[in-house]
Design a protein around this motif. Sequence first.
Motif, PDB file in Angstrom:
ATOM      1  N   SER A  86       0.841  -1.188   0.000  1.00  0.00           N
ATOM      2  CA  SER A  86       0.000   0.000   0.000  1.00  0.00           C
ATOM      3  C   SER A  86       0.879   1.241   0.000  1.00  0.00           C
ATOM      4  O   SER A  86       1.955   1.231   0.618  1.00  0.00           O
ATOM      5  N   PRO A  87       0.454   2.314  -0.653  1.00  0.00           N
ATOM      6  CA  PRO A  87       1.204   3.574  -0.567  1.00  0.00           C
ATOM      7  C   PRO A  87       1.239   4.076   0.877  1.00  0.00           C
ATOM      8  O   PRO A  87       0.324   3.810   1.670  1.00  0.00           O
ATOM      9  N   LEU A  88       2.287   4.775   1.216  1.00  0.00           N
ATOM     10  CA  LEU A  88       2.435   5.283   2.578  1.00  0.00           C
ATOM     11  C   LEU A  88       1.223   6.085   3.048  1.00  0.00           C
ATOM     12  O   LEU A  88       0.754   5.920   4.176  1.00  0.00           O
ATOM     13  N   GLU A  89       0.724   6.954   2.186  1.00  0.00           N
ATOM     14  CA  GLU A  89      -0.328   7.868   2.624  1.00  0.00           C
ATOM     15  C   GLU A  89      -1.648   7.172   2.934  1.00  0.00           C
ATOM     16  O   GLU A  89      -2.502   7.720   3.628  1.00  0.00           O
ATOM     17  N   LYS A 141       5.940  -0.845   0.299  1.00  0.00           N
ATOM     18  CA  LYS A 141       6.159  -1.912   1.288  1.00  0.00           C
ATOM     19  C   LYS A 141       6.753  -1.337   2.574  1.00  0.00           C
ATOM     20  O   LYS A 141       7.658  -1.917   3.169  1.00  0.00           O
ATOM     21  N   SER A 142       6.233  -0.210   3.013  1.00  0.00           N
ATOM     22  CA  SER A 142       6.841   0.497   4.145  1.00  0.00           C
ATOM     23  C   SER A 142       6.913  -0.363   5.401  1.00  0.00           C
ATOM     24  O   SER A 142       7.948  -0.395   6.089  1.00  0.00           O
ATOM     25  N   ALA A 147      10.128  -3.552   9.081  1.00  0.00           N
ATOM     26  CA  ALA A 147      10.231  -4.712   9.967  1.00  0.00           C
ATOM     27  C   ALA A 147      11.475  -5.538   9.679  1.00  0.00           C
ATOM     28  O   ALA A 147      12.199  -5.946  10.602  1.00  0.00           O
ATOM     29  N   LYS A 148      11.746  -5.784   8.414  1.00  0.00           N
ATOM     30  CA  LYS A 148      12.905  -6.604   8.077  1.00  0.00           C
ATOM     31  C   LYS A 148      14.218  -5.883   8.401  1.00  0.00           C
ATOM     32  O   LYS A 148      15.196  -6.519   8.805  1.00  0.00           O
ATOM     33  N   HIS A 149      14.265  -4.574   8.234  1.00  0.00           N
ATOM     34  CA  HIS A 149      15.447  -3.839   8.659  1.00  0.00           C
ATOM     35  C   HIS A 149      15.624  -3.953  10.179  1.00  0.00           C
ATOM     36  O   HIS A 149      16.752  -4.083  10.679  1.00  0.00           O
TER      37      HIS A 149
END
Length: 248
Positions: A86-89, A141-142, A147-149
């Motif tokens: 989803s887009p960030l906004e 994929k914010s 999360a993976k970072h």
Amino acid sequence: MLSDLTGQSALITGGAGGIGAACAAALAARGAHVIVADRDAEAAERVAGQVRGEAWAVDLLDTAALETLTLSADILVNNAGYQTISPLESFDPAEFRRMQTLMVEVPFLLIRAALPHMYKNGHGRIINVSSVHGLRASAFKSAYVTAKHGLEGLSKVTALEGGEHGVTSNCVNPGYVRTPLLESQISAQAEAHGIPADEVMHEVILAKNAIKRLVEPEEVAALVVFLASREAAMVTGSSYLMDGGWTA
């Protein structure tokens, strides 16, 4: 030939399908006793039966129950996760928080629960199934990238603290893997990028790959088995890319 894992127990979260199920089969084939942890109790029982292991039906999002947990696993594979595009906004804040919980807080709690047993025995393997997105970002994929970072950082801290106790901690970083999770992303990727669904594989998923195919779950599992082995005793604090040349 890698050393066998006879006498060791391996806990795999999200173990009832995809990468998790492949890891269960591969670790069991090396002699480990496998515990398949998954919220899908029926699927967990099925996979556990196939590898002569045991099933743990658990909702990992119930983190309060994990805070007092103790684990006697010698190998912990933090694999459970999912994707939302989803887009960030317009990204749902509740969904963002849920993904951080499952892919950062839960691994922290399970590592915390497993370390006393590992420290006592002077041996342990923490293997975190991260992603190429633990090292690189993609649009839309914010939550997953964040999360993976975070999981990468947790893994490195675990490696530093666990080293003197014989405990290693590493991340496995596949690109796009042939799993139901990937298949469920096709329509969302098409919508986010404004392209037809039948163009997503070529234009998005494999666009950066030098090797134009998906990663197979069994390939990820093979790397997990190596990191669980005695031969990988000096491998810790690392992130192992399996991305078909994406990041090259």
